[in-house]
Design an enzyme around this catalytic site. Sequence first.
Site, PDB file in Angstrom:
ATOM      1  N   LYS A 202       0.887  -1.180   0.000  1.00  0.00           N
ATOM      2  CA  LYS A 202       0.000   0.000   0.000  1.00  0.00           C
ATOM      3  C   LYS A 202       0.916   1.218   0.000  1.00  0.00           C
ATOM      4  O   LYS A 202       1.164   1.844   1.041  1.00  0.00           O
ATOM      5  CB  LYS A 202      -0.906  -0.064   1.242  1.00  0.00           C
ATOM      6  CG  LYS A 202      -2.125   0.798   1.140  1.00  0.00           C
ATOM      7  CD  LYS A 202      -3.141   0.446   2.203  1.00  0.00           C
ATOM      8  CE  LYS A 202      -4.148   1.552   2.405  1.00  0.00           C
ATOM      9  NZ  LYS A 202      -4.862   1.994   1.212  1.00  0.00           N
TER      10      LYS A 202
HETATM   11  N1  PMP Z   1      -7.605  -2.069  -2.665  1.00  0.00           N
HETATM   12  C1  PMP Z   1      -7.021  -0.854  -2.601  1.00  0.00           C
HETATM   13  C2  PMP Z   1      -6.263  -0.345  -3.779  1.00  0.00           C
HETATM   14  C3  PMP Z   1      -7.138  -0.088  -1.452  1.00  0.00           C
HETATM   15  O1  PMP Z   1      -6.579   1.125  -1.376  1.00  0.00           O
HETATM   16  C4  PMP Z   1      -7.882  -0.583  -0.358  1.00  0.00           C
HETATM   17  C5  PMP Z   1      -8.022   0.255   0.884  1.00  0.00           C
HETATM   18  N2  PMP Z   1      -6.980   0.046   1.782  1.00  0.00           N
HETATM   19  C6  PMP Z   1      -8.453  -1.864  -0.460  1.00  0.00           C
HETATM   20  C7  PMP Z   1      -8.294  -2.573  -1.643  1.00  0.00           C
HETATM   21  C8  PMP Z   1      -9.207  -2.472   0.678  1.00  0.00           C
HETATM   22  O2  PMP Z   1      -8.337  -2.761   1.753  1.00  0.00           O
HETATM   23  P1  PMP Z   1      -8.811  -2.691   3.247  1.00  0.00           P
HETATM   24  O3  PMP Z   1     -10.026  -3.499   3.352  1.00  0.00           O
HETATM   25  O4  PMP Z   1      -7.677  -3.272   4.023  1.00  0.00           O
HETATM   26  O5  PMP Z   1      -9.047  -1.263   3.581  1.00  0.00           O
END
Ligand code: PMP
Length: 336
Positions: A157
Site C-alpha cells: 500500500k
Molecule cells: N484495494 C485498494 C487499492 C485499497 O486502497 C484498499 C483500501 N486500503 C483496499 C483494496 C481495501 O483494503 P482494506 O479493506 O484493508 O481497507
Amino acid sequence: MEPTDLIWMNGSFVAWEDAKIHVLTHGLHYGTGVFDSMRCYETELGPAVFRNAEHIDRLVRSAELYYMPVPYSTEQLRAATLELVARNGLSSCYIRPIVNRGYGQMGLNPLDAPVDVTIACWEWGAYLGDECFSEGVRAKVSSWRRISPDSLIPHAKASGQYLNSVLAKIESLKAGYEEAILLDDHGYVCEGTGENVYAVRDGVIVTPGQANSILDGITRRSIFQLAGDLGYEIVERNIARAELYLADEVFMSGTAAEVVPVREIDDHVVGEGRPGEITRVLQKAFDDAVHGRSERYREWLDVVPAAAALETRDGAGASAPLGGAPQAARAAGADG
Ligand code: PMP
C-alpha cells in the site's frame, strides 16, 4: 476535513497545525511512502479500532517491500494509535498511519533518507456518500489498468502507487459515476480505486485472488470469515469483465468505503438494480462486527483505553507517549 487536537509524529504528540514536513521531503517528490488506514468505531466496550494489529502489520510489510526500515515495533505503533485516538477524545474516526522517506536526501536512491512515521486521525463519515449503503453506487470499468506486478508491487500500500487509483477515480467522476473498477494487466476484474470487489452469481460469491494484482484487504479477509460463517460459498478466481454485468449482485469492501453495493456498472443494471440479499446480509454482519455487537468477532476490536487511564499511567497527565522511544535510531540510513 475537521482537524483534531493531536497528530503522532516520530514518537511525539504534536498539535494538528504543527504537524508539518519540509518541501524537499523525499516521499513528496518520488512517492516513497507507504500508508494504511483503520477505522475506530463506537462500541459498547468503548471506542475500538477494527483489526488494528493487522493493519499495522500490513503497513510494516509494505515498508519492507520498499526497503524502508520502520524504527518502531508493530506493538509500539499499535499502542500509539490507540493513545492518539484517546488523546483526541474521539469515539469514532478514520486513522491514517504513514511511513515515508523524509528530508535530507534527493535523487532516486532513497536508502540514505530518514524514515519518518506519522499517525493522524479525524472524523470521516461514509466515504462514498451516506446513501451508498442503502442505494448502491454506479461504477465504471476504468480505461486504466491496475498497476502490474511487472512494474510495481500491488500487494504494497504505497503512496506513489495511488496515482493509478487517482487517474481511475477522476475518470469515473468526470464520466458521471461514483467509483471505478480496474481490470488487472491480463484484463480480469481486479478491484476498485480503494476497495476490493465481489460478484455474486447463482448464490456463490466470487472475487479476484491474490494473483490478480489486488491489495490484500483487511475488510476482504473479514468478508471471507463472515461469509464462511454464514454458510456462503466464496471463491477466488479470475473474473471476466462481462461477469460483472451478468452478476446477480456486485459489492465492494474497504476500510474507508466499508461494504458498499454496486447497482450499475457501465450503465448495465446489476441484478434488480438495488442491493441484493447476500450483500445486505454481509453488510449487516460487518456492521455488527465493527460495532462489537457480535461476540464471535470481538477479537477484531482493539479497545481504546479511556483518557483517564492514560493520565493515571503518566502521573498527573504528563505526556510520555506509548510507543514514544524508537526501536532504533531514526538517523539517516539506519539500515542504509
Ligand atoms: N484495494 C485498494 C487499492 C485499497 O486502497 C484498499 C483500501 N486500503 C483496499 C483494496 C481495501 O483494503 P482494506 O479493506 O484493508 O481497507
